[in-house]
Design an enzyme around this catalytic site. Structure first.
Site, PDB file in Angstrom:
ATOM      1  N   VAL A 178      11.640 -12.959 -16.615  1.00  0.00           N
ATOM      2  CA  VAL A 178      11.748 -11.922 -17.631  1.00  0.00           C
ATOM      3  C   VAL A 178      13.127 -11.976 -18.274  1.00  0.00           C
ATOM      4  O   VAL A 178      14.112 -12.346 -17.635  1.00  0.00           O
ATOM      5  CB  VAL A 178      11.508 -10.518 -17.011  1.00  0.00           C
ATOM      6  N   THR A 189      23.469   0.490 -11.138  1.00  0.00           N
ATOM      7  CA  THR A 189      23.184  -0.941 -11.160  1.00  0.00           C
ATOM      8  C   THR A 189      21.764  -1.244 -10.698  1.00  0.00           C
ATOM      9  O   THR A 189      21.126  -2.171 -11.190  1.00  0.00           O
ATOM     10  CB  THR A 189      24.200  -1.688 -10.283  1.00  0.00           C
ATOM     11  N   ILE A 210      -5.096  -7.129  -0.141  1.00  0.00           N
ATOM     12  CA  ILE A 210      -4.670  -8.527  -0.208  1.00  0.00           C
ATOM     13  C   ILE A 210      -5.459  -9.323   0.818  1.00  0.00           C
ATOM     14  O   ILE A 210      -5.916 -10.414   0.556  1.00  0.00           O
ATOM     15  CB  ILE A 210      -3.161  -8.658   0.071  1.00  0.00           C
ATOM     16  N   VAL A 211      -5.616  -8.764   1.993  1.00  0.00           N
ATOM     17  CA  VAL A 211      -6.393  -9.433   3.017  1.00  0.00           C
ATOM     18  C   VAL A 211      -7.669  -8.633   3.248  1.00  0.00           C
ATOM     19  O   VAL A 211      -7.609  -7.407   3.346  1.00  0.00           O
ATOM     20  CB  VAL A 211      -5.581  -9.537   4.321  1.00  0.00           C
ATOM     21  N   LEU A 234      -3.735  -1.547  -1.486  1.00  0.00           N
ATOM     22  CA  LEU A 234      -3.733  -2.738  -2.327  1.00  0.00           C
ATOM     23  C   LEU A 234      -4.344  -3.819  -1.455  1.00  0.00           C
ATOM     24  O   LEU A 234      -3.777  -4.188  -0.439  1.00  0.00           O
ATOM     25  CB  LEU A 234      -2.314  -3.132  -2.737  1.00  0.00           C
ATOM     26  N   ASN A 274       1.320   0.339   5.719  1.00  0.00           N
ATOM     27  CA  ASN A 274       1.703  -0.327   4.493  1.00  0.00           C
ATOM     28  C   ASN A 274       2.393  -1.597   4.923  1.00  0.00           C
ATOM     29  O   ASN A 274       3.466  -1.532   5.512  1.00  0.00           O
ATOM     30  CB  ASN A 274       2.662   0.558   3.701  1.00  0.00           C
ATOM     31  N   GLY A 275       1.783  -2.732   4.679  1.00  0.00           N
ATOM     32  CA  GLY A 275       2.478  -3.949   5.060  1.00  0.00           C
ATOM     33  C   GLY A 275       1.590  -5.140   5.280  1.00  0.00           C
ATOM     34  O   GLY A 275       0.393  -5.112   5.005  1.00  0.00           O
ATOM     35  N   GLU A 276       2.213  -6.172   5.760  1.00  0.00           N
ATOM     36  CA  GLU A 276       1.515  -7.411   6.061  1.00  0.00           C
ATOM     37  C   GLU A 276       2.011  -7.885   7.414  1.00  0.00           C
ATOM     38  O   GLU A 276       3.213  -7.952   7.652  1.00  0.00           O
ATOM     39  CB  GLU A 276       1.853  -8.500   5.026  1.00  0.00           C
ATOM     40  N   LEU A 287       8.624 -15.093  -8.435  1.00  0.00           N
ATOM     41  CA  LEU A 287       9.571 -14.604  -9.429  1.00  0.00           C
ATOM     42  C   LEU A 287      10.706 -15.613  -9.504  1.00  0.00           C
ATOM     43  O   LEU A 287      11.382 -15.861  -8.506  1.00  0.00           O
ATOM     44  CB  LEU A 287      10.115 -13.240  -9.027  1.00  0.00           C
ATOM     45  N   CYS A 327       0.860  -1.165   0.000  1.00  0.00           N
ATOM     46  CA  CYS A 327       0.000   0.000   0.000  1.00  0.00           C
ATOM     47  C   CYS A 327       0.906   1.227   0.000  1.00  0.00           C
ATOM     48  O   CYS A 327       2.123   1.117   0.053  1.00  0.00           O
ATOM     49  CB  CYS A 327      -0.879   0.009   1.233  1.00  0.00           C
ATOM     50  N   SER A 362       9.651 -13.521  -3.769  1.00  0.00           N
ATOM     51  CA  SER A 362      10.897 -13.236  -4.459  1.00  0.00           C
ATOM     52  C   SER A 362      12.085 -13.615  -3.581  1.00  0.00           C
ATOM     53  O   SER A 362      11.948 -13.749  -2.368  1.00  0.00           O
ATOM     54  CB  SER A 362      10.918 -11.751  -4.831  1.00  0.00           C
ATOM     55  N   GLY A 363      13.231 -13.789  -4.195  1.00  0.00           N
ATOM     56  CA  GLY A 363      14.360 -14.399  -3.487  1.00  0.00           C
ATOM     57  C   GLY A 363      15.422 -13.457  -2.932  1.00  0.00           C
ATOM     58  O   GLY A 363      16.522 -13.890  -2.615  1.00  0.00           O
ATOM     59  N   ARG A 379      19.580  -0.568 -13.698  1.00  0.00           N
ATOM     60  CA  ARG A 379      19.699  -1.652 -14.679  1.00  0.00           C
ATOM     61  C   ARG A 379      18.871  -2.864 -14.293  1.00  0.00           C
ATOM     62  O   ARG A 379      18.218  -3.485 -15.116  1.00  0.00           O
ATOM     63  CB  ARG A 379      21.155  -2.097 -14.775  1.00  0.00           C
ATOM     64  N   ASP A 416      -5.281  -7.629   8.511  1.00  0.00           N
ATOM     65  CA  ASP A 416      -4.192  -8.092   9.358  1.00  0.00           C
ATOM     66  C   ASP A 416      -3.529  -6.935  10.103  1.00  0.00           C
ATOM     67  O   ASP A 416      -2.904  -7.131  11.126  1.00  0.00           O
ATOM     68  CB  ASP A 416      -3.139  -8.813   8.502  1.00  0.00           C
TER      69      ASP A 416
END
Lengths: 619, 578
Positions: free
Chosen positions: A277, A326, A53-54, A51, A75-77, A241, A2, A351-352, A329, A98
């Site tokens: 991607v 970087t 989500i819950v 946004l 903003n968060g979960e 991802l 959010c 994501s990792g 990029r 939440d």
């Protein structure tokens, strides 16, 4: 994700001010396309772009306690919200969100509840009874937050710089793991894990514990997402991802496994979706496809062209709010992909990010002289994450209303991983331990393999762009060289970086670059590419304070300067301007590192030289 | 809805230009095709073939490039006709480039759907621009000082760069070869000759059912906007009836979702719930507060690009609802706009003196739709990447409905024919009822009022706090064109001028003499109205309207009529617009 914006104590509280706040909050709408809310209490404003989500139906913000005397915009979960709610059994909750626990925790515990939250968050809480307020940001800075001060004495908080940069005299990044309290009038750290002191831990490595903790770290966000999607009218899956590297592959493997187990329970028949991607034919696409086939996910590939990437640059810089070469990029492909993912109806991805920092996955860790140095360096890396990979992962996805969750940065997982005796993390080719061996070994399950061995032990690109530190010292340039073959910006296709450089070459003349130090005395760009990004950044964020939020100054250089001492040859060249010398050392280093790295570096030396110059140049 | 932007023949073809052109973007993907000094940009909302249909689209050898905003419902038929062509994507809009190859500039009327597109023929550097029949999609054209021609789905895409710009007239084609506009849309009703086909309820019903079902072509989840009035209820009823057989149902389930917005306890919410219960849809209600609405006004004006009071009032709830709908993962909704224009559903049609007058008035109304309800429905939803489809404005359906002898449409209370009787009657099926009788024959309130009575009052009160009497006094000097005559209008106007300060921008909003003329005809229908053509005679008009109003037994309080039921009556609209 959010978007939040809060202003306290502004002199003017007319309708015009309200309109202004709404207008500024609208600049964060990409983060929260689903709904917006504004709470106004005298001269205090709390705005929110949501946004959902819950609890999409009722969880609109700001959120309140029972009598609406405490207002909070988040903003968060909060992954452990159910447990927390159980503790607060005397409290009545208005929504299923939440984040609502925050207001009630404050009522119960005052300002000292932040460490009880498990999740990622930045929030601002207003106590209307005494008109005090607090603001806090999660441990590592997975969510972004900025703080600013207006000339009229007002204090501002915003998820992104663009919401406060025009109205504040001064502003800066809100430090992760910290809390600001108006009563004390100061920012203090609430996050005090054992590793923060950089003391050397001694817990022996237990693969099972590490694996289980990581699985839990992956389940939390998944579980929260499943709870959500059940409520959505359409069968909207979340995704992972997947670049095909170790970290994202592990996340995908664990998430897929978890989904399989929980499938029956939540009668949600969908497969896990994975996304990758790249330029057509890029290494990432190939590697990710292989992993996706193995795990059996529904894999989506997105191809972009260099021209599409270049066309997006302005927007990327506007959204990411950096001029770090970087980061830009690496953000661009992620930014483009996020849009496509969102257009498929997906609202959340795993994501990792973070694994390289925690486990010392960067190449220069090969040279760590002892476990103490190794451990301290990983600690420093984690502390700086919010300026680099977290910033990229969060803002390039949020630009399209997509939320990225990063299980490697789970509070508990970090605690476990950072309590391991660093001896185990050391890279020991003699013992067959390549970088991140403790992680690889933890998921090396012969009976029910998570990943095929060759992927599990492959030294491959990481999604993360650890290159943020690039310009600061020799090792890192070298490291980039090594990783450039493999890291994100290159994994998406070799011609991407070349295309960017060519493009910048056309836009920036030699004279412009010559005068760069006069135009940009702070963090002077030394390449045309850096100059080009900088001009775009300055157009959106012309204030002094804005350019100071981007790292590149001596403080960052100091923190990794430590690592420069790891090799005598590097130590001789701490001067960032010693570009040519660095190049020489780079090739010298080539001969000493393991064969695998050798293969990667065996490109023509001219190219290496060029690469190094460029990295140095971004200083 | 997608967004398109094209710049043709600009002198500057630098990167700066590229970026400038891309600035205006849509949610799912964007594409830019540059050929020399021509740019075709596209912001996509993917409804059909999300995976491969990114634009611009091309013919086989990429000599013809086209950027389209719209949906072509008969694309499968057209593809069959183009047997020797090879299609690159599954996009419904892919046919356009190929039709052009085959038929030159004269293919537009073959398209069944809503669209605005720019087609660039790189072989001779010519281009054509076309806008759908009624203007369901929005389209603007502008000219730069450097000789460039700009085409954009929204005003905001070109207003900063053009010296002059205007609405692209619906049903028209602009061709660079002939250098001018030409109307491609020439249906029988356009000439306003009085038709004589006898009313056949079944023909009308079938035509409308066709119009609805062809709009169920989608690869994404969708729903219907249901206010509980006749038009939206019919749309919902037909959709629910035919949904099961469609391809969409197989992907997304046969449960129809319906959406309604209102202040808590508003008449619309109640009416819509009743219809939803009857039809068995999954119904979603969205409540907003007056403050929510007021906070959104700036945004609404920015998106809808008008300062027309009644359009803004009606757009705001729709704008808020669209955001909520989109957040549920829905990308497309079917909506009931256009029926009042086609069937003379406005109350003043009660006074139509003859069938000829009645018919001509409906024609005028349809021709002006693109500036009012189409604009609202399109832009209020597009603001959130939601697409609105309007079956009442189906080309074939309009032809059928407008060929009916208008005698049948005339409102005759003595014969029990209330407004839109021909439509109601067509769906009065005893065996398989579409709607319960009392809903089918109910006279309902219109949008801005149905959402809750305090909405308009709240807006007026808010405007009164921000616009002083002194400001109003000088209004005609500050805004000589379309001078606002109420504080509310003044308030909207200042916001509009802030976003769109150019003279051309204010000219795109109706209110000028031409619109007033077209409805001035109807003003003649009642001697009492006619005496009050003077724009300042607003209050007097109100009196007459309320007099009329009690006559037709609406439940509105007379004193409120003029402001609280604006779009429905249209006559107050005239007063504002003169």
């Amino acid at each position: 994700m959010c978007g939040i914006l809060a202003v306290f104590g502004c002199v003017d509280n007319s309708q015009a001010k309200r309109s202004r706040i709404i207008e500024l909050s609208r600049r964060l709408r990409h983060r929260g396309p689903d709904w917006s809310g504004l709470h106004c209490h005298q001269d205090c404003y709390l705005a929110h772009q949501r946004l959902a989500i819950v609890d999409p139906a009722s969880g609109d913000q700001p959120l309140y306690n029972e009598d609406k005397s405490v207002v909070v915009t988040v903003n968060g979960e909060i992954y452990n919200h159910n447990q927390l709610k159980e503790k607060l059994n005397s409290h009545q909750f208005r929504t299923g969100s939440d984040c609502e626990v925050i207001a009630h925790l404050y009522e119960e515990y005052g300002e000292d509840f932040v460490d009880m939250l498990d999740g990622m968050f930045s929030f601002v809480l207003l106590d209307t009874r005494d008109k005090s307020f607090i603001a806090a940001r999660d441990a590592i800075g997975i969510t972004p937050l900025y703080i600013g001060w207006g000339l009229d004495g007002s204090v501002w908080f915003a998820s992104e710089m663009k919401a406060l940069s025009d109205d504040c005299e001064r502003f800066m990044s809100f430090l992760p793991g910290h809390i600001y309290s108006s009563k004390q009038g100061e920012i203090r750290r609430w996050y005090n894990p054992p590793w923060y002191l950089e003391k050397i831990p001694s817990t022996p490595y237990d693969p099972k514990v590490l694996r289980e903790t990581f699985e839990k770290a992956c389940f939390k966000p998944c579980a929260l997402a499943l709870a959500v999607f059940k409520r959505l009218m359409t069968d909207v899956p979340f995704g992972v991802l997947l670049s095909g590297g170790l970290d994202s592959s592990l996340v995908a493997a664990v998430a897929a496994r978890y989904l399989a187990y929980s499938e029956a329970a939540c009668q949600w028949g969908s497969q896990l979706h994975t996304f990758c991607v790249g330029l057509k034919g890029s290494p990432d696409l190939k590697a990710a496809r292989e992993v996706a086939d193995y795990i059996g996910t529904r894999h989506h590939e997105f191809h972009f062209t260099v021209q599409e990437g270049i066309d997006a640059l302005e927007e990327v810089i506007y959204h990411i709010e950096t001029y770090d070469v970087t980061t830009i990029r690496a953000s661009t492909p992620m930014f483009l992909m996020s849009r496509k993912i969102k257009s498929l109806g997906v609202k959340m991805v795993l994501s990792g990010e973070g694994s390289d920092e925690i486990f010392g996955g960067y190449l220069y860790f090969h040279k760590a002289p002892n476990k103490e140095e190794f451990h301290e360096e990983t600690s420093r890396k984690i502390k700086a994450l919010h300026l680099y990979d977290c910033l990229r992962a969060n803002k390039s996805t949020s630009a399209w209303g997509l939320e990225a969750r990063v299980p490697f940065l789970d509070k508990e997982f970090i605690n476990v991983a950072m309590s391991i005796d660093p001896e185990w993390k050391m890279i020991r080719p003699d013992l067959g331990r390549i970088e991140k061996w403790v992680l690889r070994n933890a998921f090396d399950d012969d009976q029910k393999p998570y990943l095929p061995k060759h992927i599990l032990y492959r030294q491959k690109e990481q999604f993360s762009d650890g290159v943020g530190y690039s310009w600061i010292d020799a090792i890192i340039y070298l490291h980039i060289l090594y990783r450039q073959k493999e890291q994100f910006s290159d994994g998406v296709g070799y011609s991407w970086i070349d295309g960017l450089k060519d493009h910048a070459e056309k836009q920036v003349t030699d004279t412009m670059l010559m005068n760069a130090s006069f135009i940009y005395p702070e963090n002077t760009p030394t390449t045309k590419e850096g100059y080009y990004y900088r001009t775009i950044f300055e157009k959106f964020f012309p204030k002094n304070a804005a350019r100071s939020t981007v790292p590149g100054g001596p403080s960052v250089a100091c923190s990794t300067a430590k690592a420069v001492e790891w090799d005598a040859a590097w130590a001789k060249n701490p001067d960032p301007s010693g570009r040519a010398a660095l190049g020489v050392h780079a090739s010298a280093y080539e001969e000493t590192i393991d064969a695998n790295a050798m293969d990667l570096i065996k490109s023509p030396s001219r190219k290496i030289q060029k690469g190094i110059e460029e990295k140095t140049a971004t200083a | 809805m997608c967004g398109i932007l094209a710049v043709l023949g600009c002198s500057d073809d630098s990167q700066a230009k590229r970026v400038r052109v891309l600035k205006h973007r849509g949610p799912d993907w964007s594409g830019l095709h540059q050929h020399g000094d021509c740019y075709l940009a596209h912001q996509r909302l993917a409804i059909i073939d999300p995976a491969s249909g990114d634009q611009p689209l091309f013919n086989e050898d990429k000599t013809v490039a086209v950027t389209v905003n719209g949906e072509i419902y008969n694309h499968e038929e057209l593809r069959k006709k183009l047997v020797n062509h090879k299609f690159r994507t599954g996009s419904d809009c892919d046919v356009i480039a190929h039709l052009y190859e085959e038929h030159g500039e004269d293919f537009v009327d073959m398209l069944d759907g809503i669209f605005s597109f720019v087609l660039l023929d790189t072989r001779d550097n010519s281009f054509i621009v076309a806008h759908d029949a009624v203007g369901v999609t929005s389209l603007y054209i502008g000219w730069g000082l450097d000789g460039s021609v700009w085409i954009s789905s929204e005003l905001k895409g070109l207003n900063d760069d053009c010296e002059h710009f205007e609405c692209f007239p619906p049903g028209h084609l602009y061709s660079s070869k002939s250098g001018g506009f030409r109307r491609w849309y020439n249906p029988p009703w356009f000439s306003e000759a009085i038709p004589s086909v006898p009313y056949d309820p079944l023909v009308l019903r079938r035509a409308f059912e066709n119009a609805v079902t062809k709009r169920l072509m989608t690869d994404v989840p969708f729903g219907v906007l249901l206010s509980g009035g006749l038009d939206s209820s019919l749309v919902a009823s037909i959709t629910a009836r035919y949904l099961a057989d469609t391809k969409a149902a197989k992907q997304w389930g046969a449960q129809l979702h319906s959406f309604c917005v209102g202040l808590e306890g508003s008449p619309d919410l109640k009416a819509a719930k009743e219809v939803a219960d009857y039809l068995g849809t999954v119904h979603h209600e969205f409540h907003f507060t007056v403050q929510d609405g007021i906070d959104a006004i700036e945004d609404v004006i920015y998106h809808v690009e008008t300062y027309d009071v009644t359009t803004i009032r009606a757009s705001t709830p729709m704008f808020l609802m669209s955001r909520k709908i989109k957040s549920l993962g829905v990308k497309m909704v079917i909506s009931g706009e256009g029926s009042d224009e086609i069937f003379g559903g406005y109350l003043y049609f009660h006074k139509a003196p003859s069938k000829d007058e009645f018919h001509r008035e409906t024609c005028h109304k349809i021709k002006a739709l693109h500036q009012y309800d189409c604009l609202r429905a399109n832009k209020a939803t597009s603001a959130w990447g939601l697409e609105a489809r309007v079956p009442f404005l189906d080309k074939e359906f309009i032809n059928v409905a407008m060929s009916i002898d208008p005698e049948a449409k005339m409102i005759k209370k003595d014969e029990g024919r209330i407004e839109k009787w021909v439509l109601r009657r067509a769906f009065d099926d005893e065996k398989h009822p579409y709607l319960p009788k009392h809903i089918l024959y109910r006279q309902k309130e219109q949008f801005s009022d149905g959402v809750g009575y305090s909405w308009i009052d709240g807006l007026k009160a808010h405007a009164a706090r921000h616009v002083t009497d002194k400001m109003m006094f000088n209004a005609s000097y500050i805004f000589p064109h379309n001078t606002p005559t109420t504080k509310e209008a003044y308030y909207y106007r200042t916001i509009f001028e802030r976003f769109f300060p150019q003279n051309s921008a204010r000219l795109t909003v109706p209110g000028g003499a031409s619109v007033a003329c077209s409805t001035a005809k109807a003003v003649e229908w009642d001697a009492a109205w006619k005496n009050n053509l003077d724009p300042s005679g607003r209050a007097a008009l109100g009196v007459h309207l309320s007099a009329y109003d009690t006559e037709t037994s609406l439940n509105n309080k007379p004193s409120k009529v003029i402001d609280s039921i604006p779009r429905m009556m249209e006559i107050p609209g005239v007063a504002v617009q003169i």
